[in-house]
Design a protein around this motif. Structure first.
Motif, short mmCIF file in Angstrom:
data_model
loop_
_atom_site.label_atom_id
_atom_site.label_comp_id
_atom_site.label_asym_id
_atom_site.label_seq_id
_atom_site.Cartn_x
_atom_site.Cartn_y
_atom_site.Cartn_z
N THR A 39 33.70 38.79 50.70
CA THR A 39 34.55 39.83 51.30
C THR A 39 36.00 39.37 51.37
OG1 THR A 39 32.70 40.64 52.64
CG2 THR A 39 34.91 41.25 53.35
N GLY A 40 36.21 38.11 51.77
CA GLY A 40 37.57 37.59 51.83
C GLY A 40 38.22 37.54 50.47
N ALA B 234 31.34 40.81 57.89
CA ALA B 234 30.47 40.53 56.74
C ALA B 234 29.61 39.30 57.00
CB ALA B 234 31.32 40.34 55.49
N PHE B 235 30.20 38.28 57.64
CA PHE B 235 29.44 37.07 57.96
C PHE B 235 28.24 37.40 58.83
CE2 PHE B 235 28.46 33.78 61.06
CZ PHE B 235 28.13 32.72 60.23
N THR B 236 28.48 38.13 59.91
CA THR B 236 27.39 38.45 60.84
C THR B 236 26.35 39.35 60.18
OG1 THR B 236 28.90 38.22 62.71
CG2 THR B 236 26.85 39.40 63.10
N ALA B 237 26.81 40.30 59.36
CA ALA B 237 25.86 41.17 58.66
C ALA B 237 24.99 40.36 57.71
CB ALA B 237 26.62 42.26 57.90
N GLY B 238 25.62 39.46 56.94
CA GLY B 238 24.85 38.62 56.01
C GLY B 238 23.91 37.68 56.74
N TRP B 239 24.37 37.16 57.87
CA TRP B 239 23.56 36.25 58.68
C TRP B 239 22.32 36.97 59.23
CZ3 TRP B 239 23.17 36.11 64.28
CH2 TRP B 239 22.55 34.95 64.78
N ALA C 246 34.01 29.12 57.20
CA ALA C 246 32.69 29.00 56.56
C ALA C 246 32.26 27.55 56.45
CB ALA C 246 32.74 29.65 55.17
N LEU C 247 33.18 26.67 56.08
CA LEU C 247 32.86 25.25 55.95
C LEU C 247 32.48 24.64 57.30
CD1 LEU C 247 35.59 24.09 53.40
CD2 LEU C 247 33.12 24.25 53.01
N GLY D 247 28.20 33.38 52.43
CA GLY D 247 28.40 34.03 51.14
C GLY D 247 29.03 35.40 51.30
N ALA D 248 28.53 36.19 52.26
CA ALA D 248 29.07 37.53 52.49
C ALA D 248 30.52 37.46 52.95
CB ALA D 248 28.22 38.25 53.52
#
Length: 229
Positions: free
Chosen positions: A59-60, A37-42, A88-89, A54-55
């Motif tokens: 998702t988490g 989800a991170f890579t898709a949102g990025w 994320a942080l 955010g993604a």
């Protein structure tokens, strides 16, 4: 090893395996979804860190809520969500998308070291994990054959963490965010499934013929006490 959710019951017509005792499928699959989800949102956000973060966090959180409703242990669920938030942080702090995977890289390096040390000090982590799952505490260590078998099986798990580090490190150094995501997916559940199968074979073949198995550690025979004359 990855998080170990509830144990799965082995069918009555086949022997129990490490996969039955430890589970791992659901936790390993769930662990890959936030990075994807991170890579898709990025990517969809035009390389926006906030879009990726955010993604991943959403998702988490959804996964955590679903797992809690399903009855999973709150502690393991919260640890998984915390890992996503920390990743994320870190990425937001450094401003580098690839640093979302830095926590995973470091944790695998630490895990590799921990597994190797556990074997050297004769407390192989495979035995510790299975012993806890079976409620044996440390009784398995009194069985020399079982201790040796767990030690050999633990090398399989140590190798999985070394492999992840060997793959993740050059990709992280090369800023390869998409490749890191693909590697994360490929080296999570498929690798866990392989390690479960291979370590189970290693453990079984390391036990002598006639050994009662993992659930029944054999205590060493007590020396006979000479009768008073």
């Amino acid at each position: 090893m990855t998080r170990t959710p509830e144990r799965e019951t082995a069918p009555a017509d086949r022997p129990e395996t490490l996969a039955d005792l430890l589970g791992g499928r659901r936790g390993a699959v769930d662990a890959t979804l936030p990075p994807v989800a991170f890579t898709a949102g990025w990517l969809l956000g035009g390389h926006s860190l906030w879009g990726g973060v955010g993604a991943a966090v959403v998702t988490g959180a959804v996964l955590a809520g679903w797992r809690l409703r399903r009855g999973d242990r709150p502690r393991s669920v919260l640890v998984g969500l915390l890992a996503v938030c920390v990743a994320a942080l870190v990425a937001l702090r450094t401003g580098r998308a690839e640093d979302f995977f830095l926590v995973q890289l470091l944790s695998n390096a630490a895990s590799a070291l921990a597994w190797v040390v556990s074997i050297v000090v004769r407390w192989p982590l495979l035995g510790v994990v299975v012993g806890v799952a079976l409620g044996q505490r440390g009784r398995w260590r009194r069985d020399r054959a079982l201790l040796r078998a767990y030690g050999r099986g633990s090398w399989v798990w140590a190798a999985t963490y070394v492999l992840r580090v060997a793959v993740f490190l050059p990709l992280w150094l090369g800023d390869e965010v998409v490749a890191l995501t693909v590697a994360r997916v490929a080296l999570t559940w498929p690798l866990v499934a392989t390690a479960l199968a291979v370590s189970w074979v290693v453990v079984r073949r390391s036990l002598p013929a006639g050994h009662p198995g993992l659930r029944h550690p054999v205590a060493p025979a007590r020396p006979a006490v000479a009768a008073d004359t």
